[in-house]
Design a protein around this motif. Structure first.
Motif, PDB file in Angstrom:
ATOM      1  N   UNK A  22       0.726  -1.075   0.043  1.00 12.48           N
ATOM      2  CA  UNK A  22      -0.256   0.073  -0.201  1.00 12.48           C
ATOM      3  C   UNK A  22       0.970   1.326   0.196  1.00 12.48           C
ATOM      4  N   UNK A  23       0.479   2.179  -1.020  1.00 14.93           N
ATOM      5  CA  UNK A  23       1.338   3.270  -1.568  1.00 14.93           C
ATOM      6  C   UNK A  23       0.336   4.470  -0.573  1.00 14.93           C
ATOM      7  N   UNK A  24       0.929   4.909  -0.022  1.00 15.86           N
ATOM      8  CA  UNK A  24      -0.737   5.617   1.328  1.00 15.86           C
ATOM      9  C   UNK A  24       0.325   7.184   1.683  1.00 15.86           C
ATOM     10  N   UNK A  25      -0.899   7.906   0.622  1.00 21.61           N
ATOM     11  CA  UNK A  25      -0.460   9.520   0.423  1.00 21.61           C
ATOM     12  C   UNK A  25      -2.200  10.232   0.817  1.00 21.61           C
ATOM     13  N   UNK A  26      -1.883  11.209   1.833  1.00 25.46           N
ATOM     14  CA  UNK A  26      -3.824  11.539   2.743  1.00 25.46           C
ATOM     15  C   UNK A  26      -3.965  10.861   3.163  1.00 25.46           C
ATOM     16  N   UNK A  27      -4.930  11.078   3.206  1.00 26.09           N
ATOM     17  CA  UNK A  27      -6.778   9.911   3.796  1.00 26.09           C
ATOM     18  C   UNK A  27      -6.380   8.876   3.596  1.00 26.09           C
ATOM     19  N   UNK A  28      -6.364   8.231   4.152  1.00 25.82           N
ATOM     20  CA  UNK A  28      -5.872   6.444   4.237  1.00 25.82           C
ATOM     21  C   UNK A  28      -7.816   6.006   5.375  1.00 25.82           C
ATOM     22  N   UNK A  29      -8.401   5.937   5.172  1.00 28.01           N
ATOM     23  CA  UNK A  29      -9.569   5.742   6.627  1.00 28.01           C
ATOM     24  C   UNK A  29     -10.305   4.948   6.220  1.00 28.01           C
ATOM     25  N   UNK A  30     -11.101   4.242   7.261  1.00 24.59           N
ATOM     26  CA  UNK A  30     -12.009   3.321   7.122  1.00 24.59           C
ATOM     27  C   UNK A  30     -11.436   2.003   5.908  1.00 24.59           C
ATOM     28  N   UNK A  31     -13.366   2.008   5.562  1.00 20.70           N
ATOM     29  CA  UNK A  31     -12.733   1.282   4.493  1.00 20.70           C
ATOM     30  C   UNK A  31     -11.345   0.826   3.794  1.00 20.70           C
ATOM     31  N   UNK A  32     -11.045   2.654   3.443  1.00 22.04           N
ATOM     32  CA  UNK A  32     -10.005   3.059   2.747  1.00 22.04           C
ATOM     33  C   UNK A  32      -8.610   1.882   4.060  1.00 22.04           C
ATOM     34  N   UNK A  33      -8.756   2.418   5.053  1.00 20.06           N
ATOM     35  CA  UNK A  33      -7.714   1.496   6.214  1.00 20.06           C
ATOM     36  C   UNK A  33      -7.879   0.344   6.193  1.00 20.06           C
ATOM     37  N   UNK A  34      -9.137  -0.950   5.981  1.00 19.58           N
ATOM     38  CA  UNK A  34      -8.983  -1.975   5.344  1.00 19.58           C
ATOM     39  C   UNK A  34      -8.795  -2.150   4.374  1.00 19.58           C
ATOM     40  N   UNK A  35      -8.707  -2.064   3.627  1.00 14.12           N
ATOM     41  CA  UNK A  35      -7.814  -2.357   2.325  1.00 14.12           C
ATOM     42  C   UNK A  35      -5.958  -2.271   2.502  1.00 14.12           C
ATOM     43  N   UNK A  36      -5.634  -1.016   3.265  1.00 15.97           N
ATOM     44  CA  UNK A  36      -4.470  -1.235   3.166  1.00 15.97           C
ATOM     45  C   UNK A  36      -3.448  -1.537   4.110  1.00 15.97           C
ATOM     46  N   UNK A  37      -5.479  -2.419   5.561  1.00 15.67           N
ATOM     47  CA  UNK A  37      -4.712  -3.018   6.652  1.00 15.67           C
ATOM     48  C   UNK A  37      -4.633  -4.834   5.734  1.00 15.67           C
ATOM     49  N   UNK A  38      -5.417  -5.402   4.444  1.00 15.11           N
ATOM     50  CA  UNK A  38      -5.035  -6.268   3.935  1.00 15.11           C
ATOM     51  C   UNK A  38      -3.569  -6.341   3.073  1.00 15.11           C
TER      52      UNK A  38
END
Length: 267
Positions: free
Chosen positions: A109-125
């Protein structure tokens, strides 16, 4: 590098130098995930899974404002307005979630900016999370009177432990990248200007490593985190044996003796 579009252009997929790349492309909504974007992400992952030249996958958000800011709340009134509708929403999005959580190739996961809710769920996967210093994290469930599913909460607890999970879920508040790094939610935090380069160096390393080793070790790590009853130990043992019987293992030994970089083929 050519790009393929899914979900009416809201999911972009490309392949370059052994790396498959998925871009969540809805910047006007901070890349919030609609139902058809889940399907499009799954389609992109299928393409990468079938291509032996793809050694690892990167997930990123379009623009510099968000990785994924969560689910597309504008759809909630239509598709998530009560418990029964939520069940149907879960059914529609479960295929994409399952593909990501059970994916055999390494995912970053290349994360920039908001990583919220279901988006954080994607990152955690994903297997590895690299975040820019200007990233923001959070799960605002408590501010919407909703609850997240067992799998997502389990992933959160596995990464940060129950105490931090309680704080994140109960407050619903945002926290910054350094806090995410401190509690173990992300692997590394870098300046925004260095994010692309940092991820590129990481993917180059993964793409050069032995594919059988990557997939087998990923499978084993997941098994360690799973309930004992859900561990397919026979499958893990078979995958380990395949590594030792592979041409790549022979190539790795030869390259070591010849003091050169190995060239792995995944066989």
């Amino acid at each position: 590098m050519s790009s393929t579009e899914f979900a009416d252009g809201k999911i972009l997929a490309s392949i370059q130098d052994g790396v498959g790349r998925v871009v969540f492309n809805q910047p006007e909504k901070r890349n919030a995930m609609s139902v058809n974007m889940w399907e499009g992400m799954g389609q992109a992952l299928d393409i990468f899974a079938e291509d032996p030249g793809v050694r690892c996958v990167v997930l990123a958000g379009a623009g510099d404002k968000a990785f994924v800011s969560g689910a597309d709340i504008s759809q909630f009134e239509k598709v998530r307005n009560n418990a029964d509708a939520q069940k149907e929403y879960d059914r529609l999005t479960s295929a994409g979630r399952l593909k990501l959580s059970t994916y055999e190739k390494p995912v970053i996961a290349q994360i920039r900016g908001f990583c919220m809710g279901g988006g954080l769920g994607i990152a955690m996967s994903c297997d590895i999370r690299i975040a820019s210093e200007d990233s923001q994290f959070g799960i605002p469930a408590a501010k919407l009177s909703i609850a997240y599913g067992f799998d997502m909460v389990r992933a959160l607890v596995d990464l940060v432990g129950p105490a931090h999970a309680h704080m994140i879920l109960m407050t619903g508040e945002r926290f910054d990248a350094r806090e995410a790094e401190r509690i173990g939610l992300v692997n590394r935090v870098v300046p925004a200007a260095a994010l692309e380069e940092t991820v590129a160096k990481l993917t180059a390393t993964l793409a050069a490593n032995a594919p059988l080793s990557l997939t087998t070790n990923k499978r084993t790590v997941k098994a360690v985190c799973a309930d004992r009853a859900d561990r397919d130990m026979a499958k893990i043992q078979a995958a380990m044996a395949a590594c030792f019987d592979s041409n790549d293992y022979k190539e790795g030994r030869r390259a070591f003796m010849e003091k050169r970089k190995p060239v792995f083929t995944g066989t």
